[in-house]
Design an enzyme around this catalytic site. Structure first.
Site, PDB file in Angstrom:
ATOM      1  N   LYS A  94       0.853  -1.195   0.000  1.00 22.44           N
ATOM      2  CA  LYS A  94       0.000   0.000   0.000  1.00 22.44           C
ATOM      3  C   LYS A  94       0.879   1.231   0.000  1.00 22.44           C
ATOM      4  CE  LYS A  94      -3.933   2.094   0.247  1.00 22.44           C
ATOM      5  NZ  LYS A  94      -3.508   2.788  -0.994  1.00 22.44           N
ATOM      6  N   LYS A 118       5.496   3.636   8.358  1.00 24.93           N
ATOM      7  CA  LYS A 118       4.317   4.486   8.552  1.00 24.93           C
ATOM      8  C   LYS A 118       3.059   3.630   8.608  1.00 24.93           C
ATOM      9  CE  LYS A 118       3.941   7.785   5.495  1.00 24.93           C
ATOM     10  NZ  LYS A 118       3.550   8.627   4.328  1.00 24.93           N
ATOM     11  N   LYS A 130       5.524   2.045  -2.977  1.00 25.00           N
ATOM     12  CA  LYS A 130       5.381   3.368  -3.589  1.00 25.00           C
ATOM     13  C   LYS A 130       5.605   3.212  -5.074  1.00 25.00           C
ATOM     14  CE  LYS A 130       4.580   7.591  -2.217  1.00 25.00           C
ATOM     15  NZ  LYS A 130       3.862   8.041  -1.006  1.00 25.00           N
ATOM     16  N   GLY A 169      -2.901   8.194  -4.331  1.00 21.19           N
ATOM     17  CA  GLY A 169      -2.236   9.383  -4.852  1.00 21.19           C
ATOM     18  C   GLY A 169      -1.019   9.798  -4.048  1.00 21.19           C
ATOM     19  N   ASP A 170      -0.293  10.729  -4.602  1.00 17.88           N
ATOM     20  CA  ASP A 170       0.822  11.421  -3.938  1.00 17.88           C
ATOM     21  C   ASP A 170       1.024  12.679  -4.782  1.00 17.88           C
ATOM     22  OD1 ASP A 170       3.043  10.852  -1.737  1.00 17.88           O
ATOM     23  OD2 ASP A 170       4.130  11.691  -3.430  1.00 17.88           O
ATOM     24  N   ASN A 245      -2.613  19.045  -2.008  1.00 26.75           N
ATOM     25  CA  ASN A 245      -3.621  18.347  -1.208  1.00 26.75           C
ATOM     26  C   ASN A 245      -3.315  18.401   0.288  1.00 26.75           C
ATOM     27  OD1 ASN A 245      -4.146  15.398   0.130  1.00 26.75           O
ATOM     28  ND2 ASN A 245      -5.914  16.143  -1.016  1.00 26.75           N
TER      29      ASN A 245
HETATM   30  P1  NDP Z   1       0.349  17.817  -4.451  1.00 31.53           P
HETATM   31  O1  NDP Z   1       0.812  17.429  -5.802  1.00 31.53           O
HETATM   32  O2  NDP Z   1      -1.097  17.984  -4.210  1.00 31.53           O
HETATM   33  O3  NDP Z   1       1.070  19.152  -3.984  1.00 31.53           O
HETATM   34  C1  NDP Z   1       2.466  19.240  -3.926  1.00 31.53           C
HETATM   35  C2  NDP Z   1       2.857  20.626  -3.461  1.00 31.53           C
HETATM   36  O4  NDP Z   1       4.238  20.611  -3.151  1.00 31.53           O
HETATM   37  C3  NDP Z   1       2.658  21.690  -4.512  1.00 31.53           C
HETATM   38  O5  NDP Z   1       2.392  22.920  -3.892  1.00 31.53           O
HETATM   39  C4  NDP Z   1       4.012  21.712  -5.218  1.00 31.53           C
HETATM   40  O6  NDP Z   1       4.314  22.934  -5.834  1.00 31.53           O
HETATM   41  C5  NDP Z   1       4.953  21.459  -4.063  1.00 31.53           C
HETATM   42  N1  NDP Z   1       6.143  20.757  -4.575  1.00 31.53           N
HETATM   43  C6  NDP Z   1       6.167  19.511  -5.107  1.00 31.53           C
HETATM   44  N2  NDP Z   1       7.404  19.176  -5.503  1.00 31.53           N
HETATM   45  C7  NDP Z   1       8.158  20.244  -5.232  1.00 31.53           C
HETATM   46  C8  NDP Z   1       9.530  20.514  -5.409  1.00 31.53           C
HETATM   47  N3  NDP Z   1      10.375  19.603  -5.946  1.00 31.53           N
HETATM   48  N4  NDP Z   1       9.984  21.720  -4.976  1.00 31.53           N
HETATM   49  C9  NDP Z   1       9.129  22.632  -4.413  1.00 31.53           C
HETATM   50  N5  NDP Z   1       7.811  22.421  -4.232  1.00 31.53           N
HETATM   51  C10 NDP Z   1       7.348  21.255  -4.628  1.00 31.53           C
HETATM   52  O7  NDP Z   1       0.962  16.692  -3.476  1.00 31.53           O
HETATM   53  P2  NDP Z   1       0.516  16.308  -2.005  1.00 31.53           P
HETATM   54  O8  NDP Z   1       0.013  17.481  -1.271  1.00 31.53           O
HETATM   55  O9  NDP Z   1      -0.312  15.090  -2.088  1.00 31.53           O
HETATM   56  O10 NDP Z   1       1.919  15.856  -1.381  1.00 31.53           O
HETATM   57  C11 NDP Z   1       2.777  16.735  -0.667  1.00 31.53           C
HETATM   58  C12 NDP Z   1       3.702  15.926   0.212  1.00 31.53           C
HETATM   59  O11 NDP Z   1       2.931  15.161   1.143  1.00 31.53           O
HETATM   60  C13 NDP Z   1       4.592  14.908  -0.505  1.00 31.53           C
HETATM   61  O12 NDP Z   1       5.824  14.831   0.175  1.00 31.53           O
HETATM   62  C14 NDP Z   1       3.829  13.613  -0.328  1.00 31.53           C
HETATM   63  O13 NDP Z   1       4.683  12.502  -0.417  1.00 31.53           O
HETATM   64  C15 NDP Z   1       3.302  13.799   1.077  1.00 31.53           C
HETATM   65  N6  NDP Z   1       2.170  12.973   1.462  1.00 31.53           N
HETATM   66  C16 NDP Z   1       1.017  12.970   0.713  1.00 31.53           C
HETATM   67  C17 NDP Z   1      -0.052  12.208   1.117  1.00 31.53           C
HETATM   68  C18 NDP Z   1      -1.342  12.235   0.393  1.00 31.53           C
HETATM   69  O14 NDP Z   1      -2.289  11.601   0.860  1.00 31.53           O
HETATM   70  N7  NDP Z   1      -1.475  12.938  -0.709  1.00 31.53           N
HETATM   71  C19 NDP Z   1       0.025  11.345   2.319  1.00 31.53           C
HETATM   72  C20 NDP Z   1       1.240  11.495   3.064  1.00 31.53           C
HETATM   73  C21 NDP Z   1       2.266  12.256   2.622  1.00 31.53           C
HETATM   74  P3  NDP Z   1       4.284  23.034  -7.442  1.00 31.53           P
HETATM   75  O15 NDP Z   1       2.837  22.969  -7.809  1.00 31.53           O
HETATM   76  O16 NDP Z   1       4.926  24.332  -7.719  1.00 31.53           O
HETATM   77  O17 NDP Z   1       5.077  21.873  -7.949  1.00 31.53           O
HETATM   78  O1  2IT Z   2       2.799   9.050   1.496  1.00 31.37           O
HETATM   79  C1  2IT Z   2       1.679   8.557   1.698  1.00 31.37           C
HETATM   80  O2  2IT Z   2       1.393   8.014   2.764  1.00 31.37           O
HETATM   81  C2  2IT Z   2       0.674   8.662   0.631  1.00 31.37           C
HETATM   82  N1  2IT Z   2       0.952   9.259  -0.401  1.00 31.37           N
HETATM   83  C3  2IT Z   2      -0.672   8.026   0.794  1.00 31.37           C
HETATM   84  C4  2IT Z   2      -0.615   6.555   0.455  1.00 31.37           C
HETATM   85  C5  2IT Z   2      -1.933   5.846   0.413  1.00 31.37           C
HETATM   86  O3  2IT Z   2      -1.901   4.675   0.025  1.00 31.37           O
HETATM   87  O4  2IT Z   2      -2.972   6.413   0.765  1.00 31.37           O
END
Ligand code: NDP
Ligand code: 2IT
Length: 449
Positions: A94, A118, A130, A169-170, A245
């Site tokens: 997952k 995690k 992943k 997603g991520d 997100n």
């Molecule tokens: P999104 O794609 O929705 O948003 C990503 C954000 O981070 C955007 O504002 C983007 O800016 C910025 N960003 C991404 N890459 C870079 C970079 N290389 N340098 C600077 N800014 C960057 O992703 P999420 O919100 O889903 O994910 C954000 C973080 O949270 C990640 O580390 C992800 O692994 C983690 N995460 C996500 C989960 C989820 O459920 N979605 C769960 C747990 C962790 P820009 O648009 O300018 O690229």
């Molecule tokens: O980093 C993370 O935990 C996620 N992007 C969510 C993974 C998931 O399977 O919901």
């Protein structure tokens, strides 16, 4: 100074480095976990005898594939797809899929490795994985996104299944992309197998609260960290990096609980809004219109946009890195501490560099690492799987309550583990050890796997 590793663990780390050359992010994630495992091997010599650490550092399966697709001009594009199925001792693989041009095998391995621990912390029956691609969704039309997702799934589907591997997603992958991938999976397999992907839309198998879960969960974790220090979120000045997100729903929940978020960002710059970020405007810009954060100031005259700015220079009491890995370095950490920051919780995966982590731990501030603090997203994915398996759908209130209980439970487990191993308040050590022990015990029980 970089902490010295226990002698046996140092040898394991060196082997990981030499077997996975050039994968610096993976090395970093492994090292951070190994630095905390010395006392575990003393307490559980069977883990060393059975070489659990060596096994945990080696993914069970790594898949790399070509993703050809046609852009709107009719030109052929070729990207690379990845899925690293890291560990399935606790349940089906997952973990999310990331679409970003920076994605390499090393990126996916670091994320998969972290995901194993995690997911274990959530207490849900899920292993760790992943995946993703170096595909850059920025500026692509809906049709291009769909064709890419379909081509990606045309290869990935054979490795998936509700009992085998369940992506979500991520970065760069949200409800729209999950929809296109689910549609393609359904078409290829002729099965409406809801539990094969999570983060689905409401009305076709998705769970309420999944979209909000990571951000909300981070805030619950902060609430619990503050509680141990007789503090609350009420009136706290916060900054949240990113505007995707995780950032959006972190901001929303912080506001609901009485805190004030004064800055957020994207890869282009920083928005500072001393009145508090307008969450409805942010959602419209990012979720509906898919625009950049610089446009925020066109609608909020009092807000300021700093192109190329560093969000960690904005003074705050609570900082929530929610964009990407290594976005907060030692210098940034020192700035935060100097400016009176009392708590940091990671919405992103590995956003703080090793030097930054040391600064936070030495300063004694409440520091919640991603493995613990952002586990609410994947935990709610597991709740989505549970609803899919029972062909049921739960109310927002019930699902959010479950999320809150899971996050509070993770905080308790991590705190108690840190105390048990002689480092009260050290959530890094607590999270690594508690997650590792759960995985290690299952691996021992399942024989040589
Ligand atoms: P999104 O794609 O929705 O948003 C990503 C954000 O981070 C955007 O504002 C983007 O800016 C910025 N960003 C991404 N890459 C870079 C970079 N290389 N340098 C600077 N800014 C960057 O992703 P999420 O919100 O889903 O994910 C954000 C973080 O949270 C990640 O580390 C992800 O692994 C983690 N995460 C996500 C989960 C989820 O459920 N979605 C769960 C747990 C962790 P820009 O648009 O300018 O690229
Ligand atoms: O980093 C993370 O935990 C996620 N992007 C969510 C993974 C998931 O399977 O919901």
């Amino acid at each position: 100074m970089t902490p010295v590793l226990d002698e046996n663990i140092e040898a394991i780390y060196q082997q990981v480095k030499s077997r996975n050359p050039g994968e610096e992010e993976f090395h970093q994630a492994v090292r951070e976990v190994l630095e905390t495992l010395g006392p575990v091997l003393v307490k559980y010599p069977e883990f060393a005898r059975e070489r659990i650490i060596e096994r945990v550092c080696e993914p069970e399966r790594q898949i790399i594939f070509r993703v050809p697709w046609q852009d709107d001009r009719g030109e052929v594009q070729i990207n690379r797809g990845f899925r690293v199925e890291f560990n399935s001792a606790l349940g089906p693989y997952k973990g999310g899929l990331r679409f970003h041009p920076s994605v390499t095998l090393g990126t996916v391995k670091f994320l998969g490795f972290e995901q194993v621990f995690k997911n274990a912390l959530t207490g849900m029956p899920i292993g760790g994985a992943k995946g993703g691609s170096d595909f850059d969704p920025k500026g692509r039309s809906d049709g291009e996104i769909m064709r890419f997702c379909q081509s990606f799934m045309l290869e990935l589907y054979r490795h998936l299944g509700e009992y085998t591997d369940v992506p979500a997603g991520d970065i760069g992958v949200s409800g729209r992309e999950i929809g296109y991938m689910f549609g393609q999976y359904k078409r290829i397999t002729n099965r409406y197998e809801s539990g094969v992907l999570t983060g689905k839309g409401i009305g076709w198998g998705g769970s309420l609260v999944r979209k909000e879960a990571t951000g909300y969960g981070v805030v619950y974790f902060v609430r619990e960290m503050l509680r141990t220090r007789n503090e609350t979120l009420e009136g706290k000045r916060c900054i949240v990096s990113g505007s995707g997100n995780v950032a959006i729903y972190t901001i929303e929940k912080l506001h609901q609980l009485g805190a004030k978020v004064v800055a957020c960002s994207d890869s282009g710059g920083v928005v500072v809004d001393e009145q508090g970020i307008d969450i409805d405007l942010l959602k419209t810009l990012k979720e509906v219109e898919r625009r950049r954060i610089c446009d925020y100031v066109k609608y909020r005259r009092e807000a300021v946009y700093q192109p190329g700015g560093n969000i960690w220079d904005v003074p705050c009491q609570i900082a929530l890195p929610s964009a990407t890995q290594n976005e907060l370095n030692g210098r940034d950490a020192r700035t935060l501490v100097r400016n009176g920051c009392i708590a940091v919780a990671e919405g992103a995966n590995m956003p703080t560099t090793p030097e930054g982590v040391r600064v936070f731990l030495e300063a004694g501030i409440a520091y919640g690492p991603g493995k613990a603090a952002n586990a609410g997203g994947v935990a709610t994915s597991a709740l989505e799987m549970q609803q899919n398996a029972s062909r049921d759908s739960w109310s927002f209130e019930f699902t959010e309550q479950r999320l809150d209980e899971i996050m509070t439970g993770i905080h308790t487990l991590v705190s108690e583990t840190a105390e048990e191993f002689g480092a009260p308040g050290n959530y890094v050590l607590g999270a690594n050890i508690a997650g590792f022990i759960k995985v290690a015990r299952a691996m021992l029980a399942l024989g040589l796997i």
